[in-house]
Design a protein around this motif. Structure first.
Motif, PDB file in Angstrom:
ATOM      1  N   ARG A  18       0.840  -1.205   0.000  1.00 23.08           N
ATOM      2  CA  ARG A  18       0.000   0.000   0.000  1.00 23.08           C
ATOM      3  C   ARG A  18       0.875   1.256   0.000  1.00 23.08           C
ATOM      4  O   ARG A  18       0.583   2.218  -0.712  1.00 23.08           O
ATOM      5  N   ALA A  19       1.925   1.256   0.786  1.00 20.59           N
ATOM      6  CA  ALA A  19       2.833   2.408   0.844  1.00 20.59           C
ATOM      7  C   ALA A  19       3.535   2.639  -0.497  1.00 20.59           C
ATOM      8  O   ALA A  19       3.961   3.759  -0.786  1.00 20.59           O
ATOM      9  N   CYS A  20       3.638   1.597  -1.311  1.00 15.23           N
ATOM     10  CA  CYS A  20       4.238   1.709  -2.646  1.00 15.23           C
ATOM     11  C   CYS A  20       3.207   2.099  -3.705  1.00 15.23           C
ATOM     12  O   CYS A  20       3.531   2.143  -4.893  1.00 15.23           O
ATOM     13  N   GLY A  21       1.965   2.351  -3.291  1.00 21.18           N
ATOM     14  CA  GLY A  21       0.947   2.804  -4.225  1.00 21.18           C
ATOM     15  C   GLY A  21       0.046   1.709  -4.780  1.00 21.18           C
ATOM     16  O   GLY A  21      -0.802   1.985  -5.625  1.00 21.18           O
ATOM     17  N   PHE A  22       0.209   0.478  -4.315  1.00 19.69           N
ATOM     18  CA  PHE A  22      -0.645  -0.608  -4.764  1.00 19.69           C
ATOM     19  C   PHE A  22      -1.928  -0.616  -3.936  1.00 19.69           C
ATOM     20  O   PHE A  22      -1.926  -0.201  -2.775  1.00 19.69           O
ATOM     21  N   GLN A  23      -3.001  -1.103  -4.531  1.00 21.43           N
ATOM     22  CA  GLN A  23      -4.283  -1.216  -3.845  1.00 21.43           C
ATOM     23  C   GLN A  23      -4.752  -2.657  -3.885  1.00 21.43           C
ATOM     24  O   GLN A  23      -4.583  -3.342  -4.895  1.00 21.43           O
ATOM     25  N   ALA A  24      -5.366  -3.085  -2.808  1.00 21.83           N
ATOM     26  CA  ALA A  24      -5.964  -4.424  -2.759  1.00 21.83           C
ATOM     27  C   ALA A  24      -7.354  -4.321  -3.363  1.00 21.83           C
ATOM     28  O   ALA A  24      -8.309  -3.982  -2.684  1.00 21.83           O
ATOM     29  N   LEU A  25      -7.460  -4.578  -4.668  1.00 17.45           N
ATOM     30  CA  LEU A  25      -8.714  -4.377  -5.385  1.00 17.45           C
ATOM     31  C   LEU A  25      -9.458  -5.656  -5.721  1.00 17.45           C
ATOM     32  O   LEU A  25     -10.580  -5.607  -6.186  1.00 17.45           O
ATOM     33  N   ALA A  26      -8.827  -6.775  -5.551  1.00 18.91           N
ATOM     34  CA  ALA A  26      -9.463  -8.039  -5.922  1.00 18.91           C
ATOM     35  C   ALA A  26      -8.998  -9.115  -4.959  1.00 18.91           C
ATOM     36  O   ALA A  26      -7.995  -8.953  -4.273  1.00 18.91           O
ATOM     37  N   GLN A  27      -9.720 -10.197  -4.932  1.00 18.78           N
ATOM     38  CA  GLN A  27      -9.305 -11.327  -4.125  1.00 18.78           C
ATOM     39  C   GLN A  27      -8.551 -12.293  -5.020  1.00 18.78           C
ATOM     40  O   GLN A  27      -9.003 -12.614  -6.114  1.00 18.78           O
ATOM     41  N   GLY A  28      -7.392 -12.719  -4.586  1.00 17.43           N
ATOM     42  CA  GLY A  28      -6.598 -13.643  -5.380  1.00 17.43           C
ATOM     43  C   GLY A  28      -6.909 -15.085  -5.027  1.00 17.43           C
ATOM     44  O   GLY A  28      -7.282 -15.404  -3.897  1.00 17.43           O
ATOM     45  N   PHE A  29      -6.764 -15.939  -5.996  1.00 17.34           N
ATOM     46  CA  PHE A  29      -6.929 -17.371  -5.790  1.00 17.34           C
ATOM     47  C   PHE A  29      -5.727 -18.056  -6.401  1.00 17.34           C
ATOM     48  O   PHE A  29      -5.131 -17.584  -7.353  1.00 17.34           O
ATOM     49  N   ARG A  30      -5.399 -19.194  -5.849  1.00 15.29           N
ATOM     50  CA  ARG A  30      -4.349 -20.000  -6.462  1.00 15.29           C
ATOM     51  C   ARG A  30      -4.648 -21.464  -6.167  1.00 15.29           C
ATOM     52  O   ARG A  30      -5.296 -21.784  -5.200  1.00 15.29           O
ATOM     53  N   ARG A  31      -4.157 -22.277  -7.027  1.00 13.66           N
ATOM     54  CA  ARG A  31      -4.281 -23.723  -6.857  1.00 13.66           C
ATOM     55  C   ARG A  31      -2.928 -24.324  -7.188  1.00 13.66           C
ATOM     56  O   ARG A  31      -2.422 -24.172  -8.289  1.00 13.66           O
ATOM     57  N   TYR A  32      -2.348 -24.961  -6.214  1.00  9.90           N
ATOM     58  CA  TYR A  32      -1.067 -25.608  -6.448  1.00  9.90           C
ATOM     59  C   TYR A  32      -1.299 -26.926  -7.158  1.00  9.90           C
ATOM     60  O   TYR A  32      -2.239 -27.646  -6.840  1.00  9.90           O
ATOM     61  N   VAL A  33      -0.455 -27.226  -8.103  1.00  6.90           N
ATOM     62  CA  VAL A  33      -0.553 -28.473  -8.857  1.00  6.90           C
ATOM     63  C   VAL A  33       0.736 -29.263  -8.691  1.00  6.90           C
ATOM     64  O   VAL A  33       1.802 -28.700  -8.474  1.00  6.90           O
ATOM     65  N   GLY A  34       0.626 -30.564  -8.832  1.00  7.25           N
ATOM     66  CA  GLY A  34       1.794 -31.418  -8.765  1.00  7.25           C
ATOM     67  C   GLY A  34       2.218 -31.656  -7.414  1.00  7.25           C
ATOM     68  O   GLY A  34       2.904 -31.790  -6.648  1.00  7.25           O
TER      69      GLY A  34
END
Length: 146
Positions: free
Chosen positions: A130-146
């Motif tokens: 946030r201090a670098c100017g980024f905004q939390a605008l979406a929720q991230g998802f991930r799925r590990y494979v292997g």
């Protein structure tokens, strides 16, 4: 302390591997031949830039950036940032900020419409971005494979 950020080169590979060891301490170190082959593939990938931050000549941090061409937003690309790490002894000294500034400049120079990254579920890390100017605008998802 003088901090500079530049594109990593093959000679930086041992320092990058040490930084990644701090990022993921449970990962087994890559064998030398594997690391060399992976570096060659990364270095040859169009739009890929691994940034290295040096503090007084010592590798202090890194961020892996890739420009992804895009068929939306008028054809403007997206810059993805991954594997951001600042060595423990250099944290809270401006190294991470310089890396993020350099990543945003890469995105601007490639006419990207956004710079995107995922962050660990850690409030300190979120405050930093946030201090670098980024905004939390979406929720991230991930799925590990292997």
């Amino acid at each position: 302390m003088k901090i500079t950020v530049r594109a990593a080169e093959e000679a930086d590979l041992p320092a990058l591997l040490a930084l990644y060891g701090e990022l993921n301490p449970d990962d087994a170190p890559l064998p030398g031949a594997s690391a060399d082959a992976l570096w060659a593939a990364i270095a040859g990938q169009q739009g890929r830039t691994v940034l290295v931050a040096e503090a007084d000549g010592t590798a202090a941090g890194t961020a892996d950036c890739i420009v992804l061409p895009n068929l939306t937003r008028g054809g403007r690309a997206i810059l993805f940032v991954e594997n951001v790490v600042v060595a423990g002894r250099f944290q809270r000294q401006g190294v991470g900020r310089r890396l993020m500034d350099a990543a945003v400049l890469l995105g601007e120079s490639a006419d990207c419409y956004k710079v995107q990254l995922l962050a660990a579920d850690d409030e300190y890390v979120h405050d930093f971005y946030r201090a670098c100017g980024f905004q939390a605008l979406a929720q991230g998802f991930r799925r590990y494979v292997g």
